[in-house]
Enzyme design. Structure first.
Site, PDB file in Angstrom:
ATOM      1  N   HIS A  76     -46.326 -15.698  35.282  1.00  0.00           N
ATOM      2  CA  HIS A  76     -47.225 -14.580  35.568  1.00  0.00           C
ATOM      3  C   HIS A  76     -46.365 -13.486  36.194  1.00  0.00           C
ATOM      4  O   HIS A  76     -45.478 -13.798  36.989  1.00  0.00           O
ATOM      5  CB  HIS A  76     -48.321 -15.015  36.539  1.00  0.00           C
TER       6      HIS A  76
ATOM      7  N   HIS B 234     -45.062 -21.769  32.242  1.00  0.00           N
ATOM      8  CA  HIS B 234     -45.351 -20.386  31.837  1.00  0.00           C
ATOM      9  C   HIS B 234     -45.235 -19.518  33.078  1.00  0.00           C
ATOM     10  O   HIS B 234     -45.049 -20.043  34.188  1.00  0.00           O
ATOM     11  CB  HIS B 234     -46.757 -20.296  31.229  1.00  0.00           C
TER      12      HIS B 234
ATOM     13  N   THR C   5     -56.872 -19.495  34.779  1.00  0.00           N
ATOM     14  CA  THR C   5     -57.449 -18.786  33.625  1.00  0.00           C
ATOM     15  C   THR C   5     -58.654 -19.597  33.149  1.00  0.00           C
ATOM     16  O   THR C   5     -58.760 -20.785  33.467  1.00  0.00           O
ATOM     17  CB  THR C   5     -56.439 -18.660  32.458  1.00  0.00           C
TER      18      THR C   5
ATOM     19  N   HIS D 102     -45.218 -21.398  36.764  1.00  0.00           N
ATOM     20  CA  HIS D 102     -46.093 -22.572  36.864  1.00  0.00           C
ATOM     21  C   HIS D 102     -45.588 -23.684  35.958  1.00  0.00           C
ATOM     22  O   HIS D 102     -45.470 -23.479  34.748  1.00  0.00           O
ATOM     23  CB  HIS D 102     -47.528 -22.211  36.446  1.00  0.00           C
TER      24      HIS D 102
ATOM     25  N   GLU E 220     -49.376 -14.846  41.411  1.00  0.00           N
ATOM     26  CA  GLU E 220     -50.806 -15.160  41.566  1.00  0.00           C
ATOM     27  C   GLU E 220     -51.100 -15.526  43.013  1.00  0.00           C
ATOM     28  O   GLU E 220     -52.012 -14.997  43.624  1.00  0.00           O
ATOM     29  CB  GLU E 220     -51.206 -16.285  40.611  1.00  0.00           C
TER      30      GLU E 220
HETATM   31  S1  B30 Z   1     -52.418 -22.268  35.351  1.00  0.00           S
HETATM   32  O1  B30 Z   1     -51.202 -22.953  35.637  1.00  0.00           O
HETATM   33  O2  B30 Z   1     -53.488 -22.509  36.288  1.00  0.00           O
HETATM   34  N1  B30 Z   1     -52.145 -20.717  35.284  1.00  0.00           N
HETATM   35  C1  B30 Z   1     -53.842 -23.670  31.322  1.00  0.00           C
HETATM   36  C2  B30 Z   1     -52.784 -24.302  31.953  1.00  0.00           C
HETATM   37  C3  B30 Z   1     -52.351 -23.864  33.185  1.00  0.00           C
HETATM   38  C4  B30 Z   1     -52.963 -22.795  33.808  1.00  0.00           C
HETATM   39  C5  B30 Z   1     -54.025 -22.163  33.192  1.00  0.00           C
HETATM   40  C6  B30 Z   1     -54.466 -22.612  31.932  1.00  0.00           C
HETATM   41  C7  B30 Z   1     -54.306 -24.148  30.008  1.00  0.00           C
HETATM   42  O3  B30 Z   1     -53.632 -24.893  29.336  1.00  0.00           O
HETATM   43  N2  B30 Z   1     -55.497 -23.716  29.585  1.00  0.00           N
HETATM   44  C8  B30 Z   1     -56.197 -24.146  28.409  1.00  0.00           C
HETATM   45  C9  B30 Z   1     -55.495 -23.888  27.183  1.00  0.00           C
HETATM   46  N3  B30 Z   1     -55.365 -22.507  26.794  1.00  0.00           N
HETATM   47  C10 B30 Z   1     -54.317 -22.608  25.868  1.00  0.00           C
HETATM   48  C11 B30 Z   1     -53.249 -21.662  25.818  1.00  0.00           C
HETATM   49  O4  B30 Z   1     -52.100 -22.041  25.849  1.00  0.00           O
HETATM   50  O5  B30 Z   1     -53.471 -20.380  25.580  1.00  0.00           O
HETATM   51  C12 B30 Z   1     -56.564 -22.039  26.179  1.00  0.00           C
HETATM   52  C13 B30 Z   1     -57.139 -20.762  26.620  1.00  0.00           C
HETATM   53  O6  B30 Z   1     -56.440 -19.879  27.143  1.00  0.00           O
HETATM   54  O7  B30 Z   1     -58.321 -20.506  26.485  1.00  0.00           O
HETATM   55 CU1  B30 Z   1     -54.858 -19.390  26.234  1.00  0.00          CU
HETATM   56 ZN    ZN Z   2     -50.290 -20.133  35.420  1.00  0.00          ZN
END
Ligand code: B30
Ligand code: ZN
Length: 272
Positions: free
Chosen positions: A103, A101, A213, A130, A117
């Site tokens: 940013h 994904h 996040t 990422h 970030e």
């Molecule tokens: S990151 O790479 O540190 N920006 C997640 C994966 C990678 C990063 C941050 C978050 C992740 O999978 N978080 C949990 C799942 N998410 C699911 C999603 O795809 O949509 C749940 C959530 O946030 O509460 Cu939104």
């Molecule tokens: Zn990320």
């Protein structure tokens, strides 16, 4: 406690959402001492000769099943259909890629306000990619969180420069996911086609951090590559055509968390 988290850029539209300054109300992890992203201060990094080049396994394979690209309300996320793997580079085990994904920042007139970030010596880049990896033996991200070495994210800066034709398919898919909750199936690509050539990936930073996040889960093994990916301004600006919510909502922009305190952590460097 507020209902859900948001980025600062969404506050006008949704004054009640929890922006990065109050994510700890959503999850206490977010005020932990090993949070991400960080500003990397190059004069303080520690050269580590164990940080040899990573190896990329099946990063050049174009799978036969489709990728799922979706707008999840905070980013554009692509779920992979194959499991490209990484290892080496000081990692103690092999990890498989599950999703990637991005940013990004915001465009105003001809100016682009960077939205990466991580930053290096205070300098942010336009975007950040990422690639989220989990331990080979983990079932999914939730399962990977059960291990202290369960998650490894590769971070690539994206710099505005020449057009990058390898991103054409991905960017053209954005029209199909303009609103939160929309997804589309896209033709898979070899993952390495989205990255700088592998010989350019020998210089990187390594540190222990978190998801950027909520739930801000610690610990995540971060690898931040020096060599940026190049996209044109037009390509970068296309990401901000998708919305955080519905059709009339704020355009998705500035979906980054600000830099977090190092709190005594060290950042290691693979060296020249
Ligand atoms: S990151 O790479 O540190 N920006 C997640 C994966 C990678 C990063 C941050 C978050 C992740 O999978 N978080 C949990 C799942 N998410 C699911 C999603 O795809 O949509 C749940 C959530 O946030 O509460 Cu939104
Ligand atoms: Zn990320």
């Amino acid at each position: 406690v507020g209902q859900h988290w948001c980025y600062l850029s969404q506050k006008n539209e949704e004054p009640s959402c929890e922006d990065p300054r109050s994510w700890h109300k959503i999850d206490a992890n977010c005020k932990g001492s090993k949070q991400s992203p960080i500003n990397i201060v190059t004069k303080n990094v520690i050269y580590d000769e164990s940080l040899t080049p990573l190896y990329f396994e099946d990063y050049d394979v174009k799978g036969s099943s489709k990728w799922k690209i979706e707008n999840n309300g905070h980013t554009v996320k692509v779920t992979l259909s194959t499991s490209p793997k990484i290892g080496g580079g000081g990692l103690k085990r092999k990890y498989k890629a599950v999703e990637f994904h991005l940013h990004w920042g915001v465009q105003e007139e001809q100016l682009y306000f960077p939205g990466s970030e991580h930053s290096i010596d205070g300098e942010k880049q336009a975007m950040e990619l990422h690639i989220v990896h989990i331990r080979e033996d983990a079932l999914n991200l939730t399962d990977a969180k059960n291990y202290r070495d369960g998650i490894a994210v590769l971070a690539f800066f994206i710099k505005i420069d020449e057009e990058n034709k390898n991103y054409a398919t991905l960017i053209s898919e954005l029209d199909n996911i303009l609103q939160k909750g929309l997804s589309s199936e896209m033709e898979p690509l070899p993952l390495n086609s989205l990255l700088p050539p592998v010989y350019e990936l020998v210089k990187y930073y390594r540190y222990e951090g978190s998801l950027t996040t909520p739930d801000c889960h610690e610990t995540v093994i971060w690898t931040v590559f020096e060599k940026p990916i190049q996209l044109s301004l037009l390509q970068v600006s296309r990401f901000s055509t998708v919305h955080f919510e519905g059709n009339n909502s704020t355009l998705m922009s500035e979906n980054f968390r600000p830099a977090q305190f190092l709190n005594g952590r060290y950042v290691y460097w693979s060296g020249a």
